[in-house]
Design a protein around this motif. Structure first.
Motif, PDB file in Angstrom:
ATOM      1  N   ASN A 278      35.327  38.761  36.429  1.00 21.51           N
ATOM      2  CA  ASN A 278      36.271  37.635  36.417  1.00 21.51           C
ATOM      3  C   ASN A 278      37.682  38.075  36.040  1.00 21.51           C
ATOM      4  O   ASN A 278      38.661  37.589  36.615  1.00 21.51           O
ATOM      5  N   GLN A 279      37.796  38.980  35.068  1.00 20.40           N
ATOM      6  CA  GLN A 279      39.113  39.375  34.576  1.00 20.40           C
ATOM      7  C   GLN A 279      39.796  40.400  35.478  1.00 20.40           C
ATOM      8  O   GLN A 279      41.021  40.442  35.549  1.00 20.40           O
ATOM      9  N   LEU A 280      39.028  41.239  36.114  1.00 21.29           N
ATOM     10  CA  LEU A 280      39.615  42.308  36.930  1.00 21.29           C
ATOM     11  C   LEU A 280      39.565  41.989  38.416  1.00 21.29           C
ATOM     12  O   LEU A 280      39.709  42.894  39.252  1.00 21.29           O
ATOM     13  N   ASN A 281      39.417  40.745  38.748  1.00 22.60           N
ATOM     14  CA  ASN A 281      39.358  40.348  40.154  1.00 22.60           C
ATOM     15  C   ASN A 281      40.688  39.727  40.565  1.00 22.60           C
ATOM     16  O   ASN A 281      41.149  38.759  39.973  1.00 22.60           O
ATOM     17  N   LEU A 282      41.358  40.308  41.520  1.00 22.54           N
ATOM     18  CA  LEU A 282      42.615  39.794  42.058  1.00 22.54           C
ATOM     19  C   LEU A 282      42.327  39.265  43.459  1.00 22.54           C
ATOM     20  O   LEU A 282      41.809  39.982  44.315  1.00 22.54           O
ATOM     21  N   SER A 283      42.682  38.021  43.694  1.00 22.93           N
ATOM     22  CA  SER A 283      42.338  37.382  44.961  1.00 22.93           C
ATOM     23  C   SER A 283      43.066  38.048  46.123  1.00 22.93           C
ATOM     24  O   SER A 283      44.108  38.694  45.962  1.00 22.93           O
ATOM     25  N   LYS A 284      42.496  37.876  47.310  1.00 23.88           N
ATOM     26  CA  LYS A 284      43.095  38.425  48.520  1.00 23.88           C
ATOM     27  C   LYS A 284      44.478  37.823  48.790  1.00 23.88           C
ATOM     28  O   LYS A 284      45.391  38.504  49.267  1.00 23.88           O
ATOM     29  N   GLU A 287      46.956  39.623  46.628  1.00 23.58           N
ATOM     30  CA  GLU A 287      47.208  40.962  47.156  1.00 23.58           C
ATOM     31  C   GLU A 287      48.139  40.900  48.360  1.00 23.58           C
ATOM     32  O   GLU A 287      49.065  41.712  48.497  1.00 23.58           O
ATOM     33  N   THR A 288      47.913  39.923  49.222  1.00 30.77           N
ATOM     34  CA  THR A 288      48.769  39.779  50.403  1.00 30.77           C
ATOM     35  C   THR A 288      50.210  39.433  50.005  1.00 30.77           C
ATOM     36  O   THR A 288      51.178  39.955  50.581  1.00 30.77           O
ATOM     37  N   ALA A 308      52.318  38.126  40.927  1.00 28.39           N
ATOM     38  CA  ALA A 308      52.740  39.096  39.911  1.00 28.39           C
ATOM     39  C   ALA A 308      52.170  38.730  38.545  1.00 28.39           C
ATOM     40  O   ALA A 308      51.727  39.609  37.789  1.00 28.39           O
ATOM     41  N   GLU A 309      52.156  37.448  38.209  1.00 28.92           N
ATOM     42  CA  GLU A 309      51.571  37.034  36.937  1.00 28.92           C
ATOM     43  C   GLU A 309      50.070  37.315  36.910  1.00 28.92           C
ATOM     44  O   GLU A 309      49.527  37.762  35.890  1.00 28.92           O
ATOM     45  N   ALA A 310      49.371  37.050  38.028  1.00 32.29           N
ATOM     46  CA  ALA A 310      47.936  37.346  38.082  1.00 32.29           C
ATOM     47  C   ALA A 310      47.685  38.839  37.935  1.00 32.29           C
ATOM     48  O   ALA A 310      46.755  39.271  37.241  1.00 32.29           O
ATOM     49  N   LEU A 311      48.525  39.666  38.587  1.00 35.57           N
ATOM     50  CA  LEU A 311      48.385  41.111  38.464  1.00 35.57           C
ATOM     51  C   LEU A 311      48.613  41.560  37.014  1.00 35.57           C
ATOM     52  O   LEU A 311      47.907  42.436  36.509  1.00 35.57           O
ATOM     53  N   THR A 312      49.576  40.947  36.363  1.00 32.28           N
ATOM     54  CA  THR A 312      49.841  41.290  34.956  1.00 32.28           C
ATOM     55  C   THR A 312      48.646  40.947  34.077  1.00 32.28           C
ATOM     56  O   THR A 312      48.275  41.715  33.175  1.00 32.28           O
ATOM     57  N   GLN A 313      48.021  39.810  34.333  1.00 32.59           N
ATOM     58  CA  GLN A 313      46.837  39.427  33.561  1.00 32.59           C
ATOM     59  C   GLN A 313      45.694  40.416  33.786  1.00 32.59           C
ATOM     60  O   GLN A 313      45.000  40.804  32.836  1.00 32.59           O
ATOM     61  N   CYS A 314      45.488  40.829  35.036  1.00 31.79           N
ATOM     62  CA  CYS A 314      44.421  41.782  35.318  1.00 31.79           C
ATOM     63  C   CYS A 314      44.689  43.126  34.644  1.00 31.79           C
ATOM     64  O   CYS A 314      43.780  43.763  34.113  1.00 31.79           O
ATOM     65  N   PHE A 336      45.336  48.377  41.029  1.00 32.94           N
ATOM     66  CA  PHE A 336      46.384  47.538  40.403  1.00 32.94           C
ATOM     67  C   PHE A 336      47.689  48.310  40.274  1.00 32.94           C
ATOM     68  O   PHE A 336      48.777  47.765  40.507  1.00 32.94           O
ATOM     69  N   ASP A 337      47.610  49.570  39.869  1.00 31.29           N
ATOM     70  CA  ASP A 337      48.830  50.390  39.744  1.00 31.29           C
ATOM     71  C   ASP A 337      49.529  50.522  41.087  1.00 31.29           C
ATOM     72  O   ASP A 337      50.771  50.457  41.176  1.00 31.29           O
ATOM     73  N   GLY A 338      48.749  50.715  42.138  1.00 30.87           N
ATOM     74  CA  GLY A 338      49.361  50.816  43.458  1.00 30.87           C
ATOM     75  C   GLY A 338      50.042  49.523  43.866  1.00 30.87           C
ATOM     76  O   GLY A 338      51.158  49.544  44.424  1.00 30.87           O
ATOM     77  N   LEU A 339      49.380  48.379  43.630  1.00 29.95           N
ATOM     78  CA  LEU A 339      49.999  47.093  43.948  1.00 29.95           C
ATOM     79  C   LEU A 339      51.279  46.883  43.133  1.00 29.95           C
ATOM     80  O   LEU A 339      52.290  46.366  43.647  1.00 29.95           O
ATOM     81  N   LYS A 340      51.259  47.275  41.883  1.00 29.43           N
ATOM     82  CA  LYS A 340      52.448  47.101  41.030  1.00 29.43           C
ATOM     83  C   LYS A 340      53.614  47.925  41.552  1.00 29.43           C
ATOM     84  O   LYS A 340      54.751  47.433  41.676  1.00 29.43           O
ATOM     85  N   GLN A 341      53.377  49.181  41.866  1.00 25.00           N
ATOM     86  CA  GLN A 341      54.457  50.036  42.357  1.00 25.00           C
ATOM     87  C   GLN A 341      54.985  49.542  43.699  1.00 25.00           C
ATOM     88  O   GLN A 341      56.198  49.524  43.939  1.00 25.00           O
TER      89      GLN A 341
END
Length: 875
Positions: A278-284, A287-288, A308-314, A336-341
């Motif tokens: 639940n905590q480490l799941n980022l929706s599609k 991501e898009t 971005a807020e959801a990514l920060t929470q994950c 997650f690191d790749g999405l952030k960069q």
């Protein structure tokens, strides 16, 4: 000494529930012998308190009273002075050393021995005994025999035990049966011994008779022991049976625990898996948005912000160190690191383009020729939707956040620099244009006056015929000066020159105030935008009083200051240029700038004393203060170099008039100002320079007397200060009045002199004779001062001659005074009063030295009043 001890116990210690143990008669060493007693006493109540008391005898009779008391536990040292030979001296060290001399060595030794015993019996600490013989340092035998250790408190012993009722009855009966025993103790003792033997025999016989019962009791005890053994064997068999049951139950319990532990582990594992999923799941969709979201539309910005807020929470999920060893967790974190960069680069690239575009555009408003700064409201509205994303970037990638802030500052600084420079150039043009227009009107009027006077011929519209370039004489332009405005003109020209200065200053004040009014909201709007856009939390002055500034907030404040300094780097320099222009046009413009800038600095400091605007305006205010100080120094220098006109009357000197104009203008400008410290300092400097320059100029005056120069100028200065009511110059106003009065009196005395010289000489001789001892009524018998001589002198001064002399005096005085100050009549009235005073003095001398002679002067006081009045009216 025993009688003394008994008396002291009765009169002094018994009323206080104390018991005296030893007494010694002493006096202080090295002083006059005055006997007193030192006593060692203990309280009668438990716990026992031991004290050393000084007793002195009252002068009224055989009465004693306590003079000083020390507790024995405060005694640190007893010094016997000498342990080898007998001496009566000893010292006791309490809070300080007390030196005593006993009446004899025996009393001294007894007192020291008593202190030794009391120390070992009642105190828990040891007192040092120095220079005392070993024979004195012994503990009481009673203490040793009872094995009471030194320093241990002795508890009271209770040896008496009360008899019971039966014992009392037996004793009474025994005494009644043996009354004779009281008389014959031996017979009584023998009788008691015989009875005791009888009782012992009876006791032995009873014991022998009870032997069978004892044997029976022993048999019963043996049977009981046998039964106990049987019971123990039965219990042992039962215990073996229970032990086997316990082993079986332990096995069952262990199996149940294993089952429960397995179930608990399964539930915990399921919870951990659910938590991680639940905590480490980022929706599609998120991501898009992070990889392809449109950052140019409000809907895309909203989606990217939520992603971005959801990514920060994950990425901020709290993980156990064991979780990090799971491959799935590692892969998810790498994702997650790749999405952030990826998103950080997309966001930075998009904002960089917006910054560059805004840096190359212009704000709204502020067209050519308008004295207003362009507003950047539209730019701010375009960027503010990205504030949340900037906040996310500040938290996740501080280096990229800092790079964006630098790009924004670089691009916007160019735009603001261009806008502010154009804005202030327009302001300078307004100032110079206003000066040229006023100068043009003034110059044309002057030309018309000169043409009308016949000085020039031809058309007055051709300014070139005047031989003067209108712009070359303009103040503030190359080669410009104020000689034209201050050169001798007609009355119209003088009025216009003054009007020119006032109009120029008023125009400059309006432009300068408009510049500040336009600049401040632009700076504040940009600062507010930077705080919101870059998520900078800055505490205001009010909040600082109640909230402790943390390290994070201090860093934000530093970032804001740096951004504002980079964006508005041209503000301070351009304002300094405008101030320099205004100062070159007219040094008095610094007064307007000082008031306006002080008000704006104070307002900015109240809002936030650490803001960029407050700091920048404060720096500019320092420059204005320097220009103001330089102007004041120039006025002081002009006063020091001032010269009195070589031709004509001195009149009111130019620097006094200049100070009057300066003070009048300054008071009008500072009327509603909240801070006028700099002006008060300038007043003090200028007025001090005026006083010095007046004295110097008066001494250099070629024609006008010194007293007249000082009198007229001090009077003018006093009138100016009285009219303006400058609080800080109240003492100087009184000094000016005092100087005016002194120099008026000095001028009157020097001008009037001796209006009747021969009469003055005659009466001076009379006063000399009286001073030498001649009686006043005998002066007339002196040959040189007889009545005939006095009448002869008086006949030389008829009224006609006196009036003629006064007319000559008026013409002389009239040449010294200028018309603008109107002091001639004041001086003439003072001359009149001084002349009347001298006349009355002569009359008094005649009355005292020539009594009954009937001699009097040929003119009266009324005649003199008429002379003075007619002369004043005729002129």
């Amino acid at each position: 000494m025993t009688a003394i001890k008994h008396t002291l116990q009765r009169d002094v210690f018994t009323p206080n529930d104390e018991r005296v143990l030893c007494v010694v008669s002493v006096w202080k060493a090295g002083k006059k012998k005055k006997n007193s007693f030192l006593c060692a006493a203990v309280t009668t109540e438990w716990p026992v308190q031991v004290s050393v008391v000084k007793i002195k005898k009252v002068d009224r009779g055989d009465q004693f009273k306590k003079q000083a008391t020390w507790l024995l536990r405060d005694l640190a040292l007893v010094d016997g002075k000498d342990s080898t030979k007998e001496t009566a001296e000893f010292d006791l060290h309490f809070d300080k050393a007390y030196k005593w001399v006993a009446s004899n060595a025996a009393e001294r030794n007894g007192f020291i021995a008593c202190l030794w015993k009391l120390n070992h019996r009642y105190l828990h600490k040891k007192i040092d005994f120095l220079n005392v013989g070993e024979s004195l340092l012994e503990v009481e035998a009673s203490v040793e025999s009872r094995n009471i250790s030194p320093g241990e408190d002795e508890e009271p012993q209770e040896d008496y035990q009360e008899l019971s009722t039966r014992e009392e009855t037996d004793v009474e009966r025994l005494i009644e049966e043996c009354d004779a025993a009281i008389a014959n103790a031996e017979a009584f003792a023998e009788k008691l011994s015989r009875e005791l033997q009888v009782l012992d025999g009876a006791n032995i016989q009873w014991i022998i008779a009870s032997e069978k019962q004892v044997v029976t009791l022993m048999d019963l005890l043996d049977e009981a022991l046998g039964e106990v053994g049987h019971i123990e064997s039965t219990l042992a068999s039962y215990e073996d049976m229970l032990r086997s049951v316990k082993e079986q139950m332990d096995q069952v319990s262990h199996s149940n625990q294993l089952v429960q532990l397995t179930q608990a582990n399964s539930r915990r594992l399921l919870q951990e898996v659910d938590y991680l999923v639940n905590q480490l799941n980022l929706s599609k969709g998120h991501e898009t948005a992070l990889t392809q979201g449109d950052l140019a539309t409000s809907r895309g910005i909203t989606a990217c912000t939520a992603a971005a807020e959801a990514l920060t929470q994950c990425m901020g999920v709290s993980l156990h160190p064991g979780h990090l060893k799971l491959r799935a967790i590692q892969e998810q974190q790498a994702k997650f690191d790749g999405l952030k960069q990826t998103f950080s680069k997309r966001l930075a690239c998009h904002l960089n383009k917006m910054f560059i575009h805004q840096g190359n555009s212009v704000g709204s408003g502020g067209g050519a020729g308008e004295l207003s700064l362009p507003k950047h409201h539209q730019h701010h509205r375009d960027l503010l939707p990205y504030a949340d994303l900037l906040g996310w970037l500040k938290t996740t990638d501080s280096s990229m956040y800092s790079d964006l802030a630098k790009v924004y500052a670089q691009m916007l600084s160019k735009l603001y620099e261009k806008e502010i420079r154009n804005f202030l150039d327009t302001a300078k043009q307004r100032i110079l244009t206003s000066s040229k227009e006023v100068f043009f009107i003034y110059f044309c009027t002057r030309a018309a006056v000169q043409v009308g006077a016949g000085r020039y011929t031809g058309s007055s519209s051709s300014l070139n015929k005047l031989g003067v370039n209108t712009l070359s004489g303009l103040p503030g332009t190359p080669g410009g000066s104020r000689t034209l405005a201050t050169s001798p003109l007609s009355d119209v020209g003088t009025v216009l020159a003054s009007h020119q200065d006032a109009t120029e200053r008023s125009a400059f004040d309006k432009v300068f105030e408009q510049v500040l009014a336009e600049l401040e909201p632009v700076c504040l709007a940009e600062q507010d935008f930077l705080c919101k856009f870059f998520n900078l939390q800055v505490l205001t002055t009010e909040v600082l009083h109640s909230v402790k500034l943390s390290t994070c907030l201090r860093v934000d404040a530093e970032i804001l200051q740096r951004l504002m300094a980079e964006v508005f780097g041209a503000v301070e320099m351009e304002l300094a240029s405008l101030i320099t222009t205004g100062d070159r046009l007219d040094g008095l413009n610094s007064l307007y700038m000082l008031v306006n800038m002080s008000h704006h600095v104070l307002t900015a400091q109240k809002a936030d004393s650490t803001s960029f605007l407050s700091t920048t305006l404060g720096n500019v205010l320092v420059l204005i203060k320097r220009n103001f100080d330089r102007h004041i120094s120039g006025m002081e220098r002009q006063m020091d170099e001032a010269k009195v006109p070589k031709k004509g009357k001195a009149g009111i000197l130019s620097f006094v008039t200049a100070f009057e104009e300066f003070a009048g203008l300054a008071e009008a400008i500072f009327r509603n100002a909240s801070r006028r410290g700099e002006l008060d300092k300038a007043y003090s400097k200028l007025i001090a320079a005026i006083f010095v320059a007046l004295e110097k100029a008066a001494l250099e005056s070629p024609k006008t007397p010194k007293d007249v120069v000082l009198m007229e100028n001090y009077h003018h200065l006093f009138a100016t200060l009285s009219r303006l009511k400058i609080g800080c110059l109240e003492n100087e106003r009184r000094d000016a009045k005092h100087e005016y009065a002194d120099h008026l009196h000095a001028y009157v005395i020097s001008s009037l002199g001796q209006p009747l010289p021969k009469l003055n000489e005659f009466f001076e001789g009379v006063e000399v004779r009286v001073a030498q001892g001649v009686k006043e009524d005998e002066v007339g018998y002196q040959l040189a001062f007889s009545k005939q001589e006095l009448r002869k002198v008086l006949r030389e001064y008829p009224g006609k001659e006196v009036k003629k002399g006064l007319e000559n005096l008026y013409r002389k005085v009239e040449k010294h005074f200028c018309e603008e100050e109107n002091l001639l009549q004041v001086v003439w009235r003072s001359l009149q009063e001084e002349f009347i005073r001298q006349y009355k003095h002569f009359e008094e001398l005649i009355a005292r030295c020539y009594p009954g002679s009937g001699i009097c002067m040929e003119f009266t006081i009324n005649d003199m009043l008429e002379y003075f009045s007619s002369i004043a009216q005729s002129h």
